[in-house]
Design a protein around this motif. Structure first.
Motif, PDB file in Angstrom:
ATOM      1  N   TYR A 160     -37.470 -60.362  29.670  1.00 47.78           N
ATOM      2  CA  TYR A 160     -38.409 -59.179  29.324  1.00 47.78           C
ATOM      3  C   TYR A 160     -39.626 -59.315  30.865  1.00 47.78           C
ATOM      4  CZ  TYR A 160     -43.611 -59.207  29.219  1.00 47.78           C
ATOM      5  OH  TYR A 160     -45.238 -58.687  29.344  1.00 47.78           O
ATOM      6  N   GLU A 161     -39.299 -60.506  31.923  1.00 42.80           N
ATOM      7  CA  GLU A 161     -39.038 -60.652  33.547  1.00 42.80           C
ATOM      8  C   GLU A 161     -38.468 -60.381  33.787  1.00 42.80           C
ATOM      9  OE1 GLU A 161     -38.290 -65.715  33.026  1.00 42.80           O
ATOM     10  OE2 GLU A 161     -40.199 -65.766  32.297  1.00 42.80           O
ATOM     11  N   GLN A 162     -37.555 -60.036  34.084  1.00 44.52           N
ATOM     12  CA  GLN A 162     -36.677 -58.697  34.873  1.00 44.52           C
ATOM     13  C   GLN A 162     -37.260 -57.761  35.160  1.00 44.52           C
ATOM     14  OE1 GLN A 162     -32.430 -59.728  33.832  1.00 44.52           O
ATOM     15  NE2 GLN A 162     -32.205 -61.350  34.262  1.00 44.52           N
ATOM     16  N   THR A 163     -37.493 -57.094  33.500  1.00 50.73           N
ATOM     17  CA  THR A 163     -38.193 -55.559  33.509  1.00 50.73           C
ATOM     18  C   THR A 163     -39.311 -55.415  34.044  1.00 50.73           C
ATOM     19  OG1 THR A 163     -36.983 -55.490  31.242  1.00 50.73           O
ATOM     20  CG2 THR A 163     -38.627 -53.913  31.800  1.00 50.73           C
ATOM     21  N   MET A 164     -40.178 -56.728  34.100  1.00 47.91           N
ATOM     22  CA  MET A 164     -41.786 -56.932  34.319  1.00 47.91           C
ATOM     23  C   MET A 164     -41.326 -56.544  35.931  1.00 47.91           C
ATOM     24  SD  MET A 164     -43.870 -55.897  32.068  1.00 47.91           S
ATOM     25  CE  MET A 164     -45.026 -56.544  33.143  1.00 47.91           C
ATOM     26  N   GLU A 165     -39.960 -57.530  36.458  1.00 47.10           N
ATOM     27  CA  GLU A 165     -40.372 -57.723  37.846  1.00 47.10           C
ATOM     28  C   GLU A 165     -40.211 -55.878  38.098  1.00 47.10           C
ATOM     29  OE1 GLU A 165     -37.038 -60.509  38.688  1.00 47.10           O
ATOM     30  OE2 GLU A 165     -38.556 -61.970  38.380  1.00 47.10           O
ATOM     31  N   ALA A 166     -38.871 -55.213  37.933  1.00 50.92           N
ATOM     32  CA  ALA A 166     -38.202 -54.421  38.464  1.00 50.92           C
ATOM     33  C   ALA A 166     -39.525 -53.328  38.202  1.00 50.92           C
ATOM     34  CB  ALA A 166     -37.113 -53.389  36.951  1.00 50.92           C
ATOM     35  N   HIS A 167     -40.679 -53.447  37.192  1.00 54.16           N
ATOM     36  CA  HIS A 167     -41.558 -52.545  37.340  1.00 54.16           C
ATOM     37  C   HIS A 167     -43.007 -52.801  38.532  1.00 54.16           C
ATOM     38  CE1 HIS A 167     -46.008 -51.695  36.623  1.00 54.16           C
ATOM     39  NE2 HIS A 167     -45.831 -51.126  35.874  1.00 54.16           N
ATOM     40  N   ASP A 168     -42.984 -54.323  38.331  1.00 52.10           N
ATOM     41  CA  ASP A 168     -43.889 -54.854  40.289  1.00 52.10           C
ATOM     42  C   ASP A 168     -43.088 -54.202  41.366  1.00 52.10           C
ATOM     43  OD1 ASP A 168     -45.493 -55.904  38.615  1.00 52.10           O
ATOM     44  OD2 ASP A 168     -43.947 -58.095  38.966  1.00 52.10           O
ATOM     45  N   VAL A 169     -41.542 -54.101  40.978  1.00 50.40           N
ATOM     46  CA  VAL A 169     -41.381 -53.502  42.865  1.00 50.40           C
ATOM     47  C   VAL A 169     -42.235 -52.231  43.067  1.00 50.40           C
ATOM     48  CG1 VAL A 169     -39.506 -51.666  43.702  1.00 50.40           C
ATOM     49  CG2 VAL A 169     -39.024 -54.218  42.473  1.00 50.40           C
ATOM     50  N   LEU A 195     -48.341 -43.884  46.737  1.00 50.72           N
ATOM     51  CA  LEU A 195     -46.529 -44.942  46.474  1.00 50.72           C
ATOM     52  C   LEU A 195     -45.851 -44.528  48.143  1.00 50.72           C
ATOM     53  CD1 LEU A 195     -46.301 -42.777  43.513  1.00 50.72           C
ATOM     54  CD2 LEU A 195     -46.503 -45.311  43.778  1.00 50.72           C
ATOM     55  N   ILE A 196     -46.749 -45.804  48.297  1.00 49.15           N
ATOM     56  CA  ILE A 196     -45.904 -46.202  49.419  1.00 49.15           C
ATOM     57  C   ILE A 196     -44.574 -46.928  49.865  1.00 49.15           C
ATOM     58  CG2 ILE A 196     -47.694 -45.067  51.754  1.00 49.15           C
ATOM     59  CD1 ILE A 196     -48.284 -48.357  51.868  1.00 49.15           C
ATOM     60  N   ALA A 197     -43.736 -47.227  50.975  1.00 49.97           N
ATOM     61  CA  ALA A 197     -42.628 -47.502  51.108  1.00 49.97           C
ATOM     62  C   ALA A 197     -42.825 -48.959  51.018  1.00 49.97           C
ATOM     63  CB  ALA A 197     -41.682 -47.713  52.623  1.00 49.97           C
ATOM     64  N   THR A 198     -42.222 -49.828  49.955  1.00 52.31           N
ATOM     65  CA  THR A 198     -42.699 -51.332  49.626  1.00 52.31           C
ATOM     66  C   THR A 198     -41.178 -51.954  49.883  1.00 52.31           C
ATOM     67  OG1 THR A 198     -42.711 -51.278  47.396  1.00 52.31           O
ATOM     68  CG2 THR A 198     -44.758 -50.962  48.600  1.00 52.31           C
ATOM     69  N   VAL A 238     -39.624 -55.876  48.112  1.00 51.86           N
ATOM     70  CA  VAL A 238     -40.104 -56.750  47.542  1.00 51.86           C
ATOM     71  C   VAL A 238     -39.378 -57.856  47.100  1.00 51.86           C
ATOM     72  CG1 VAL A 238     -41.405 -57.303  44.301  1.00 51.86           C
ATOM     73  CG2 VAL A 238     -41.469 -55.239  45.547  1.00 51.86           C
ATOM     74  N   ALA A 239     -39.666 -59.283  46.816  1.00 52.85           N
ATOM     75  CA  ALA A 239     -38.451 -60.235  46.679  1.00 52.85           C
ATOM     76  C   ALA A 239     -39.046 -60.567  45.289  1.00 52.85           C
ATOM     77  CB  ALA A 239     -39.543 -61.391  47.104  1.00 52.85           C
ATOM     78  N   THR A 240     -37.921 -59.955  44.187  1.00 55.15           N
ATOM     79  CA  THR A 240     -38.286 -60.791  43.278  1.00 55.15           C
ATOM     80  C   THR A 240     -37.418 -62.446  42.568  1.00 55.15           C
ATOM     81  OG1 THR A 240     -35.523 -60.232  42.994  1.00 55.15           O
ATOM     82  CG2 THR A 240     -36.654 -58.920  42.274  1.00 55.15           C
ATOM     83  N   ALA A 241     -38.141 -62.850  41.300  1.00 51.24           N
ATOM     84  CA  ALA A 241     -37.782 -63.738  41.193  1.00 51.24           C
ATOM     85  C   ALA A 241     -36.479 -64.794  41.090  1.00 51.24           C
ATOM     86  CB  ALA A 241     -38.262 -64.650  39.808  1.00 51.24           C
ATOM     87  N   ALA A 242     -35.169 -64.362  41.145  1.00 46.90           N
ATOM     88  CA  ALA A 242     -33.932 -64.535  41.731  1.00 46.90           C
ATOM     89  C   ALA A 242     -33.866 -64.011  42.787  1.00 46.90           C
ATOM     90  CB  ALA A 242     -32.633 -64.043  40.634  1.00 46.90           C
TER      91      ALA A 242
END
Length: 352
Positions: free
Chosen positions: A82-91, A200-203, A205-209
């Motif tokens: 669940y957390e990884q999926t939400m991190e992917a959405h935050d990208v 939707l510009i380039a971003t 994102v640093a994930t938790a991992a």
């Protein structure tokens, strides 16, 4: 191990110990229910009534044990997904500070509301039992039963909070889709200010991992301003990720929620029956007990059902917007450009 690893280890260890202790209280109450209720009756002459009262306590203990066991087995493997999926959405759409504050506020208000309807009345019931010089084992039995009820309430709060978060994510996606539809329907393409297609510009994102995910170029080639097709692709990906997170949430809380709703219904019936029949003794004759217990059950049941309904509704709104959106390309609204136009030119009879 570093400090974070030790902190995670002790957090998991304490959680497992707490869950194991909770499950032991469930076993204790399930086994001791007939004896405790006989002690409260002064004997077991009325076997039918005593068996019904024992079923009430055993229902709570059994449901709490099964819920805790299911969460203990699944949480360590399902929650990271669940957390990884939400991190992917935050990208694609990072969670803002306001959204985090809203989630914390919602969780705090809901837990405070449930506890305000649960803890005072339970404490009053224990106080009356103590003043009536009940056996220590009877007091321990009721403490365990109320702890099991609170534990199930906190599990429901976790589901309600996460489901509320996903509902807000769906709402945000639906609003972006609506804005996109409004922009594409506008005749004048000159945009002043920030639009959904240019937002939707380039971003990076640093994930938790510790990984860094970069989204920079248009899905369909080119750089700079994002095309409408690219904006639709981003919305599709975001919606897919939130749907995946919802599936994980349902898989994790499916059994505990089912047991919670069943237990709430059974407790409601039993509490009304006990109050009307007046078979629980002087400790339960105060009308505040039935009112507060029913209020607690109503809050918990309504919160679970309404939150799940709102999330499903937002999911359906997205599908309705897609189905109601015109996806035809026309030549000056005169002729629709699709393969049917080719077959119509080849076979003029089809136009007759």
């Amino acid at each position: 191990m570093n400090r974070n690893a030790w902190r995670l280890f002790w957090k998991r260890f304490i959680t497992m110990v707490a869950v194991a202790a909770l499950m032991m209280t469930c076993v204790f109450n399930f086994v001791m229910a007939p004896l405790i209720l006989c002690l409260m009756d002064g004997g077991c002459a009325e076997v039918s009534v005593t068996s019904l009262r024992g079923m009430y306590a055993r229902m709570i203990a059994g449901a709490c044990f099964a819920s805790a066991f299911a969460l203990l087995c699944k949480f360590s493997t399902t929650a990271p997904i669940y957390e990884q999926t939400m991190e992917a959405h935050d990208v694609y759409s990072p969670t803002t500070v306001a959204e985090r504050r809203d989630r914390a506020l919602f969780c705090g208000v809901y837990v405070a509301l449930c506890m305000s309807a649960t803890l005072p009345v339970n404490a009053l019931r224990l106080l009356l039992l103590y003043r009536n010089r009940s056996e220590p084992i009877v007091l321990l039995f009721f403490v365990f039963m109320y702890l099991e009820n609170v534990a199930m309430c906190l599990g429901e709060a976790c589901f309600v909070t996460w489901c509320h978060t996903l509902s807000n994510k769906f709402l945000e996606i639906n609003r972006d889709l609506q804005r996109l539809g409004e922009e594409t329907a506008t005749a004048n393409e000159t945009t002043t200010g920030k639009s959904i297609t240019t937002a939707l510009i380039a971003t990076t994102v640093a994930t938790a991992a510790g990984r860094r995910v970069t989204y920079g170029r248009d899905f369909y080639g080119g750089s700079g301003e994002q095309s409408i097709a690219n904006a639709v692709e981003v919305l599709r990906i975001r919606h897919q990720l939130i749907r995946d997170a919802l599936s994980v949430l349902v898989d994790l809380f499916g059994l505990p929620l089912g047991l919670s709703l069943l237990t709430l219904g059974v407790m409601t019936l039993f509490d009304i029956y006990y109050q009307v029949s007046d078979i629980m003794g002087a400790d339960s004759r105060l009308m505040i007990f039935i009112y507060m217990w029913l209020l607690q059950y109503t809050i918990r049941f309504t919160a679970v059902v309404v939150t799940a309904h709102n999330t499903t509704k937002q999911l359906q709104i997205f599908l309705n917007q897609l189905s109601n959106c015109s996806i035809e390309i026309t030549a000056y609204d005169f002729v629709t450009l699709n393969t049917h136009l080719i077959t119509s030119d080849i076979n003029p009879e089809n136009n007759v």
